[in-house]
Design an enzyme around this catalytic site. Structure first.
Site, short mmCIF file in Angstrom:
data_model
loop_
_atom_site.label_atom_id
_atom_site.label_comp_id
_atom_site.label_asym_id
_atom_site.label_seq_id
_atom_site.Cartn_x
_atom_site.Cartn_y
_atom_site.Cartn_z
CB CYS A 31 64.70 80.13 22.72
SG CYS A 31 65.44 81.15 24.02
CB THR A 33 62.83 81.26 26.72
OG1 THR A 33 63.89 82.10 27.19
CG2 THR A 33 61.52 81.75 27.32
CG HIS A 36 64.21 77.00 31.07
ND1 HIS A 36 65.16 78.01 31.03
CD2 HIS A 36 64.91 75.86 31.26
CE1 HIS A 36 66.35 77.50 31.20
NE2 HIS A 36 66.23 76.20 31.34
CD GLU A 52 66.06 81.87 19.48
OE1 GLU A 52 66.37 81.85 20.68
OE2 GLU A 52 66.56 81.10 18.63
CB ILE A 157 72.20 82.77 25.78
CG1 ILE A 157 70.78 82.79 25.19
CG2 ILE A 157 72.48 84.07 26.53
CD1 ILE A 157 70.52 83.95 24.25
NE ARG A 182 74.49 73.25 23.19
CZ ARG A 182 73.37 73.62 23.79
NH1 ARG A 182 73.40 73.98 25.07
NH2 ARG A 182 72.23 73.64 23.14
#
Length: 338
Positions: A31, A33, A36, A52, A157, A182
């Site tokens: 992810c 996240t 980061h 996930e 996302i 993407r």
């Protein structure tokens, strides 16, 4: 994950206590996240990442007979696990062990663990958690039929938000992001216009293109920030029409600040500002229902499946341009058994 280093460690596999389950992992998504937390070093302890998750019930503790919705479960059933109690973020060296998805097993030890049985293919089921984030995000926008919607960011996302926004009644959806692979997925999801930030590097030019593609060039009804870059907020607020709605979702991890003039950027636009955090159990449930109904849309969403030993490569790919093994990355997932 220890600091910025990834290493494979071994832990004892527990026998599930009463009211708990042991899940043999089939797939776990990497992810933004995770990126980061690695990039900005927001974790103060060693951690087994991976929130996930999809796997099969390998062992079931006494008293566990059904999933969160009351569906009967047995060993061998496929389930998706919500990270709501901290799975993927908890200290790896504290017992009970195996509380993150980048491994062979994950131990759902917490009495409030939420898992749901599903027959979805693992490449779709693994999207339940990020899709739940998108469900929450889109729900907060209160989209009306015929709205023009802009999504900043074309990562998983952003793409999921785009898809659920379209299915929620948006008449026109614009995706701003990159790279090309993407944006091709955004078009498959029904984007009416894609803007590649590499091809249109000037924010003012992107603002112009967006507004020219809205009714009367007035701006979008709803803008979603899913890029996780503070500068995107400044830019995205200028995509909005007067009285529009801006939904901030991309900063689950603290990635910095931006300069804000409240009078010019917020009040004079008479806008509605929403800031959504994570998701709640109802979003996770709704997410799985929508994925089960629209599974065919997500056939190629997981672009890469890599072994545990390549997790560092996967995270670095998201850090350095979303490219891995010679092609653009959309969703990278980790599989322990390869």
């Amino acid at each position: 994950m220890k600091g910025k280093e990834f290493e494979v460690r071994e832990y004892p596999v527990p026998e599930p206590a009463s009211g708990t389950v042991l899940i043999k992992q089939e797939l776990a998504g990497i992810c933004g996240t995770d990126l980061h937390n690695w990039e900005f070093q927001r974790m103060e302890h060693d951690v087994i990442p991976g929130h996930e998750n999809v796997g099969v019930l390998d062992a079931i503790g006494a008293g566990v007979e059904e999933d969160y919705l009351g569906n009967p479960v047995k060993i061998g059933d496929r389930v998706v696990l919500s990270p709501g109690v901290g799975y993927g973020f908890l200290p790896s060296e504290e017992q009970p062990y195996l509380r993150g998805g980048f491994g062979e097993y994950i131990y759902a030890w917490h009495p409030e663990s939420l898992f749901l049985k599903t027959d979805l293919p693992i490449e779709v089921a693994v999207l339940t958690e990020p899709s739940a984030c998108a469900v929450h995000c889109v729900t907060r926008a209160k989209i009306r039929f015929g709205d023009t919607v802009v999504v900043q960011g074309s990562g998983p996302i952003g793409l999921l938000v785009l898809n659920w926004a379209r299915l929620s009644g948006a008449a026109s959806v614009i995706s701003v992001g990159g790279p090309g692979g993407r944006l091709e997925m955004a078009e498959r999801f029904g984007a009416d216009l894609t803007i590649d930030i590499a091809d249109v590097p000037d924010p003012n030019d992107r603002k112009r293109v967006v507004r020219e593609n809205t009714p009367q060039s007035a701006g979008a009804d709803v803008v979603f920030e899913c890029a996780g870059n503070p500068a995107a907020i400044v830019e995205g607020l200028d995509y909005l029409r007067r009285g529009g709605t801006y939904v901030e979702y991309g900063h689950f991890v603290d990635s910095g600040t931006f300069e804000c003039n409240p009078n010019q950027m917020l009040l004079r636009k008479n806008l509605r500002l929403e800031a959504a955090w994570g998701f709640e159990s109802n979003h996770f449930i709704r997410s799985l229902r929508m994925l089960e109904k629209h599974a065919d849309l997500f056939k190629d969403f997981v672009s890469h499946v890599i072994p545990l030993e390549r997790v560092g490569e996967g995270v670095n790919a998201l850090h350095t341009g979303y490219h891995l093994d010679g092609r653009d990355a959309i969703k990278i997932a980790v599989k322990a058994h390869m």
